[in-house]
Every structure is written in C-alpha cells, then in structure tokens.
Design an enzyme around this catalytic site. Structure first.
Site, short mmCIF file in Angstrom:
data_model
loop_
_atom_site.label_atom_id
_atom_site.label_comp_id
_atom_site.label_asym_id
_atom_site.label_seq_id
_atom_site.Cartn_x
_atom_site.Cartn_y
_atom_site.Cartn_z
N LYS A 195 -5.17 -13.50 1.00
CA LYS A 195 -4.10 -13.91 0.24
C LYS A 195 -4.71 -14.93 -0.74
O LYS A 195 -5.04 -16.21 -0.15
CB LYS A 195 -2.98 -14.21 0.77
CG LYS A 195 -2.16 -13.05 1.31
CD LYS A 195 -1.59 -11.82 0.55
CE LYS A 195 -0.86 -11.05 1.20
NZ LYS A 195 -0.21 -10.21 0.53
N LYS A 212 2.39 2.14 -0.39
CA LYS A 212 3.38 1.70 0.69
C LYS A 212 4.43 2.63 1.06
O LYS A 212 5.29 2.77 -0.01
CB LYS A 212 3.76 0.34 0.34
CG LYS A 212 2.70 -0.98 0.40
CD LYS A 212 3.48 -2.06 -0.10
CE LYS A 212 2.68 -3.30 0.25
NZ LYS A 212 1.34 -3.53 -0.43
#
Length: 348
Positions: free
Chosen positions: A163, A267
C-alpha cells in the site's frame, strides 16, 4: 438438478482485524458481515456473505440489510436449476451489489451441492485446484516492511502488494525500495495507491518506481478520472491496473474504451457477485486486459467464493489478492484454506 428453497437465515458478524490496515482511504479496523444461509427442501444448505465496504461503490450496511430482509421471505418456495436462472433472478438487485453477492453466492453454493460439484467445477469443469496469491503489506515503516517481506518470501510467496499513497512520497518510496533490496528479484512487487495521486503526481511518482521492477500500480488516480488514468498509462513504463474504477461491467467497458488500464482488478463483492465478475473477466480478456481477482478484506465465505471464481478462469496468470484471511483476528469459517507456499488449495 433443481432445488426449492425452504428458508433463509441471516446472521450478523463483526470481524476485527489483528491490527488496523492503513490505506489511502483511511484505516480499516474491522469488517461487518451478514451471513446468508439458504436451505432447500432436501435439507441442503448454501452459504453466502454480504460485506459492504465504503469507498468501493457498494451500498451501506443498512441498505444491504433492507434488501436481504426483503429476500428472506421472497425467496421461500422458489426453484432454481442453473447458474443462468440465478443470474437472471438477481439482475434487479444490481444496485445493491453486496446484498446481491451474498444471495448469489449462497444460491450458487446450494446448486453446486445439489449437483455434487465444487463451485469452481460448477462454473467450469476444467477449473484449477490451486491458485497463486499475493501477500499484503500496509503503510508501515521500512523496517517493519522489510521484516514482513522477508517472512513472506520465506513462506513461499512470489508476489507482494504494498500500500502506498498514505504517507509522504519519500516515505512510500523508501518502504518499497527497502523491500526490493531485501528480497529476491524473482519476487514480484505490485503497488496499490487507492486513488491517492493527481495525474501529474502519479506520473512523477510511478516514474520514480520504474527502476525497482514493479509489476503494476493499482488505481493511481481518482476512479472517475479515466482520461487522467489513460494519460498516466501512456506516460509511464509500469503497467496500470484499474480497481475502484471498476464496480460493474459498464465501468469496465468505459475503462477499456478510454484505454485507461492494462489490468482489470475484479472484486466480486463490489461487482455484485461471482457470476457478474466472471462475465467481466471475459470482457476484459476479449479487450486484451489481464485480470486479477481480489476481495475487499472479506470474511471466509466470500473469500472462498472468490477463490472458486478465480480457479474457474484459466486465463488468469497473475497472483490474485485472496490471502487476506490472516489479517482478521476472527473469521467466519475456522477451517478456511490458508496460503501454503504462496498459493491456496481450492476445496473440492
């Protein structure tokens, strides 16, 4: 084989993370899930999960609950005999993707049980039985990041997602550079910016990462700015992946039309189910994009659904983002398969 629904049971669960996961959206401390159990007249039971997450185009938890409350009685007595029938029935609930995902997964699971197949085999008889996955490192210090990366390599992972976009640009770069120096060159590193940058910032930052051999950068700019993302893609030497920009098939088609990405991150929870995500994968591959299946740090039931989906798509060659179970302090299924040597075995 047809099954008829006798009852629908809803259960709420809060799943705390072992420690907050810091992203450009903010810190995620827990996940709230609604588990759906759909029982048929033969005593068989299918399981689904609805876990909306702000920032990914999903409805609120209150809206999810309202849709599920309506379906809890509306489904009783209905019969289904195919994946197509399930998909057609749930089309009207596309504006509530998390709720739709949960009910669809339970119905698909029940259909697979009725036909004595695994879910992946129900979708595609030539599905795989093992799937490579990536590890995940949040916005931690370079020293902690190095320790985590080395541990992941020792465990057999060949891909690590990091991240970025949560700290100062120099701190992000130091974290990623330290990881690159600490692990073998064959271990891929992919970056996830979660829309943190402007277009000009994205170009400058991604160019800075080019010497580090990055696999791809995920969602560098705002999801709505497809023209900006296309400019980033044209301007850098690292592949660009669209994540938050894809919440439905129409979104994916816009990404393709704008030439805004090289890779589609799909997703199932955000897209309204594994069947929609499967259709989206076909659209992406037809347009020349690669596909990666990930979750929104879901509970075990949704992760298993995504795992079966990814296993049913032979064209997927990149590691998928399904190894998030270790982030949870508690889970919905204690015996859920965990990664071994950087891959997860698909349950039969």
């Amino acid at each position: 084989m047809t099954f008829q629904i006798e009852r629908v049971i809803l259960q709420h669960h809060k799943l705390p993370l072992r420690q907050p996961l810091k992203t450009a959206f903010g810190s995620i401390c827990d996940r709230t899930c609604i588990v759906i159990q759909i029982c048929d007249t033969e005593g068989r039971m299918g399981w689904g999960e609805a876990s909306p997450l702000p920032g990914f185009g999903m409805e609120s938890l209150v809206e999810t609950q309202a849709v599920l409350d309506n379906l809890q009685t509306g489904l009783v007595g209905m019969e289904f005999a195919s994946l197509h029938e399930i998909a057609v029935f749930l089309t009207e609930f596309s504006q509530s993707p998390a709720a739709k995902h949960g009910v669809e997964l339970a119905l698909c699971n029940l259909l697979a049980i009725a036909q004595a197949k695994s879910l992946s085999q129900l979708i595609n008889p030539q599905s795989r039985n093992r799937l490579p996955v990536n590890a995940l490192i949040g916005a931690v210090s370079p020293a902690i990041a190095v320790n985590l990366a080395q541990s992941f390599e020792t465990k057999g992972y060949s891909c690590i997602k990091v991240k970025i976009g949560t700290d100062l640009a120099d701190r992000d770069w130091q974290r990623v550079a330290a990881i690159r120096d600490a692990i073998s060159p064959h271990v891929q590193i992919r970056l996830d910016a979660n829309q943190a940058w402007s277009v000009d910032e994205a170009i400058a930052q991604i160019r800075r990462y080019e010497p580090l051999g990055i696999e791809y950068v995920e969602q560098p700019v705002a999801a709505q700015d497809l023209e900006g993302m296309a400019k980033v893609k044209r301007s850098v030497g690292i592949a660009i992946a669209a994540d938050e920009a894809i919440t439905c098939i129409d979104d994916l088609r816009e990404v393709i039309a704008c030439k805004a990405a090289d890779i589609a991150i799909l997703k199932p929870m955000a897209m309204g189910g594994i069947l929609t995500a499967r259709q989206a994968a076909d659209v992406a591959f037809a347009a020349g994009l690669d596909v990666v299946i990930t979750t929104t740090i879901d509970g075990a039931i949704a992760r298993l659904g995504a795992l079966h989906l990814a296993a049913s798509i032979p064209q997927i060659t990149r590691a998928c983002g399904l190894a998030t179970g270790e982030l949870l302090a508690n889970d919905l299924v204690p015996a859920c398969p965990m990664p071994e040597r950087g891959a997860i075995a698909v349950p039969a």
